[in-house]
Design an enzyme around this catalytic site. Structure first.
Site: not given
Ligand SMILES: C[C@H](O)CC(=O)SCCNC(=O)CCNC(=O)[C@H](O)C(C)(C)COP(=O)(O)OP(=O)(O)OC[C@H]1O[C@@H](n2cnc3c(N)ncnc32)[C@H](O)[C@@H]1OP(=O)(O)O
Ligand SMILES: NC(=O)c1ccc[n+]([C@@H]2O[C@H](COP(=O)([O-])OP(=O)(O)OC[C@H]3O[C@@H](n4cnc5c(N)ncnc54)[C@H](O)[C@@H]3O)[C@@H](O)[C@H]2O)c1
Length: 725
Positions: A428, A449, A461, A499
């Protein structure tokens, strides 16, 4: 076809006296104004010709129609296209010319009839379909309403309750169900579609089949009092489920008008409302999302090079924990054979058990048969070593977030996997260049991801380093499509796109609480704004362990703009780590129902004393609007950085990443679209002011400062961006 026109229709008149009109506007035969005006001319000709007894409408290349051309709405919104007179299409053409004609029409439906496509077919006097064709009115999902008579004809064909279900959920039905509902008159194989439709049309002429005018049917409508009750209930549900959107209620107004005052008045109301909804902000947002979501697979310099995806026949996953088991589930559900590797028998069994549980929950809900369950599970094989990796085409590593462990794994993979094998990591936060440091395979290293739970969450992702080959991205985009994920291709950096955007959101919430704002009011304001839950409830859900791990990465990599709050670590110390421990920002009962906890104050006060922050009377009394601004403008700021750095190539990709990764409300169009609807100048000025009062956490980045000073849109392409893609 003229290059300026969008689609056309062609009409062929057969020796049997049937004029077949074919809708042609690839790829889904959408009903552009050109198609609709052509259709009108064809009808006028067909109705005037003596050699035409009846008409069949069909779509080219196995698709009836995907509905009105959605780009037409965007053009009307932008003012680049003029909207025709209200009711011109739905009343003048579809009702008065087509449905009221002296010659009958039959729709020959292959593949799909959605939105305006289904509405056009409902105005025909019969509908013949191929098996499996999708029939639906998904307009509300786009922020518009069925505007070609759907609010009037669908209830008359399938009954009020079913029509409401189809319209309010936007979910299509298959031809077979359509047949049993009375929407479709016959289901026939594709090869027989046109001959059956022609015959049916002639049978109507000869009165061997009924000549049905959908708009005048009443047999499926409930008595008025009952209809009003059903609609009242539907309104209540709609208000609850979509409190920030007006168009579903406006759609119900049109529907109700038809039932109460008759279909003609209903059609007029539908036309009026259909025109009004186009300019709603929520409609603009949803239409932007429709095209942006389809645009994420178009990556400049990657997907425009003529590369074809290679066939991925077998995939290996390393780590059968929360993420690995979810990713394995997603893959086997799409028929990929998967090898799941773990460290020992016990963990392997647990990992396979998690995949099994994921599928069993589908069996329990009735969405998967027992046979399909067995067949799907048989695609999964466990392993404790790399021997079976010798013929895999792709590996996805999903072990714990530990750099040296990941580095070792990638070095091992290089030894065991074939040379063409894609080496993907589900990390991540960790820089992919570091993960691949001990290999010579940088061109095939990529981030895949997923979001938890990986078999449910729609976003993928795809993280590309400077070395990742375009072919690998094209391959992964194809896998993403096959496992029904929306991919967003981003550059390599700490936290990637989602994120990075998420982090300031949580931090802003912590900042506000340390300065005296009420966490429960923040959660409530954010939920009302349209997020699935507020930041504190979300921290509880993901668990404080994850929150602390992510925070550590950000503090390390972006110290200048990190707000360091001790609230979470202090609670963690006391073994309150979120929902899993039944205590976090909230208290949880057996049914996982969250309730505010008066004890929370204690932790906030302690955190305040550590950070030296003071209660700020202004922040104690924030309005809901101010709460939204103070939590989301820092997200906009970070999204601008991500865009300016070239981590995302298009602002629209960030919109999709925010919607699918963070739960940002789609009807607000995504983070950048929303920001532009507010204006860069205002956002910049607010952040600038807060940064002067509260510090660098709020400091607007150079990109935002530049665009904000000119009031320029944030989503306009970045010129000479330092693109990493
Ligand atoms: C007045 C009326 O009541 C109003 C209306 O009819 S509004 C329109 C209602 N119709 C819809 O909502 C259907 C929207 N489309 C879809 O759900 C899906 O595209 C589909 C089920 C038709 C096909 O799905 P799929 O095969 O996965 O292809 P998908 O990638 O979505 O679409 C293929 C292309 O067609 C385009 N497209 C699909 N439906 C379109 C439409 N109605 N108008 C314009 N373009 C459309 C997509 O943008 C995409 O373009 P691209 O290749 O340039 O990206
Ligand atoms: N948890 C999330 O919400 C989330 C979301 C996206 C990405 N991620 C990332 O996904 C990765 C995995 O996270 P998780 O939450 O699934 O962790 P987890 O702790 O649930 O699972 C990790 C698994 O890897 C196994 N493992 C460790 N070393 C191994 C080895 N050498 N060979 C095979 N298996 C090995 C462990 O036994 C464990 O079962 C991490 O990089 C994390 O950052 C997590």
């Amino acid at each position: 076809m003229d290059s300026r026109t969008k689609g056309k229709t062609v009409m062929e008149v057969g020796g049997d006296g049937v004029a077949v009109i074919t809708l042609i506007n690839p790829p889904v035969n959408s009903l552009s104004f050109d198609v609709l005006y052509n259709l009108k001319s064809n009808y006028e000709e067909a109705l005037s010709r003596n050699d035409v007894k009846a008409i069949v409408i069909t779509g080219a290349k196995g698709k009836f129609s995907g509905g009105f051309d959605i780009s037409g709405f965007s053009e009307i919104q932008k003012g680049t296209m003029k909207e025709p007179k209200v009711g011109f299409i739905s009343i003048d053409i579809i009702t008065d010319l087509l449905e009221a004609a002296r010659k009958p029409s039959v729709a020959a439906i292959d593949g799909l009839a959605l939105g305006g496509g289904l509405e056009l077919s409902m105005a025909c006097h019969a509908r013949i379909s191929t098996p499996g064709a999708q029939l639906g009115l998904p307009e509300l999902q786009l922020g518009v309403i069925p505007g070609f008579g759907g609010t009037q004809r669908l209830p008359r064909l399938v009954g009020l309750t079913k029509a409401l279900e189809m319209i309010l959920t936007s979910k299509p039905v298959r031809a077979e169900e359509g047949h049993s509902l009375g929407l479709i008159d016959a289901v026939v194989p594709s090869a027989e579609l046109l001959t059956t439709a022609r015959r049916w049309a002639l049978d109507i002429v000869e009165r061997r089949k009924p000549w049905i005018t959908s708009l005048l049917k009443t047999d499926k409508l409930p008595p008025l009092g009952e209809a009003r009750e059903i609609l009242k209930f539907a309104r209540g549900q709609t208000r609850k489920q979509a409190p920030n959107m007006k168009h579903p209620l406006m759609c119900l107004d049109a529907l109700e008008m038809g039932i109460v005052s008759g279909p003609r008045v209903g059609l007029e109301k539908e036309a009026e409302v259909g025109s009004q909804v186009i300019s709603l902000d929520t409609t603009k947002g949803l239409i932007h999302v429709f095209f942006s979501q389809r645009g994420t697979v178009k990556v400049p310099g990657v997907t425009d090079r003529g590369l074809m995806p290679r066939k991925i026949k077998k995939v290996a996953i390393i780590g059968g924990g929360l993420m690995g088991s979810g990713i394995a589930t997603a893959l086997i559900l799409s028929n990929y054979p998967v090898i799941l590797k773990e460290v020992n028998e016990k963990f392997l069994e647990a990992g396979i058990g998690r995949v099994k549980a994921n599928l069993q929950s589908r069996v329990r809900k009735g969405s998967m048969s027992k046979e399909k369950f067995e067949k799907t599970m048989s695609l999964l094989k466990g392993s404790l070593d790399y021997e079976s990796f010798r013929d895999v085409d792709m590996v996805i590593e999903a072990v714990i977030e530990n750099i040296s462990l990941k580095q070792q794994i990638f070095a091992d993979l290089e030894k065991y996997c074939p040379q063409h094998c894609i080496l993907a990591s589900n990390t991540s936060t960790i820089d992919l260049n570091k993960i691949g440091e001990r290999t010579k395979s940088q061109d095939r290293i990529v981030g895949a991801h997923f979001f938890s739970p990986a078999h449910v969450m729609p976003l993928l992702e795809i993280v590309r380093t400077n070395h990742t080959s375009a072919q690998v991205i094209v391959d992964l985009l194809d896998v993403g499509k096959k496992i029904k994920k929306t991919p967003v291709v981003v550059g390599n950096c700490t936290g990637f796109a989602v994120n990075r955007m998420f982090f300031p959101y949580t931090q802003a919430a912590m900042f506000l609480v340390e300065r005296g704002a009420d966490p429960y009011l923040i959660d409530s304001a954010v939920s009302k704004f349209g997020m699935p839950m507020g930041p504190f409830r979300l921290c509880d859900l993901v668990g404080f362990g994850v929150a602390i791990a992510t925070a550590t990465q950000f503090i390390e990599n972006f110290p200048e703009r990190t707000y360091k709050s001790m609230i979470i670590p202090l609670m963690q110390e006391d073994k309150r780590a979120g929902e899993a421990t039944r205590k976090g920002f909230y208290l949880y009962d057996d049914k996982r129902k969250a309730k505010p906890d008066p004890e929370l104050k204690k932790y906030i006060e302690k955190a305040r004393s550590i950070s030296g922050a003071n209660v700020d009377p202004k922040l104690v009394k924030l309005s809901e609007k101010e709460i939204i601004e103070m939590t989301f403008f820092p997200v906009v700021n970070e999204a601008c950085r991500v865009f300016a750095e070239g981590i995302a190539v298009k602002a629209a990709d960030l919109d999709i990443a925010a919607i699918m990764g963070m739960g940002f409300p789609p009807y607000r169009g995504g983070i950048m679209f929303w920001a532009d609807s507010i204006g860069s100048k205002y956002i910049y000025s607010r952040l600038d002011e807060w940064s002067k009062t509260y510090g660098d956490f709020f400091k607007p980045c150079a990109f935002l400062a530049e665009r904000g000073s000119k009031g320029a849109p944030l989503s306009a392409p970045v010129e000479q961006a330092r693109s990493r893609l």
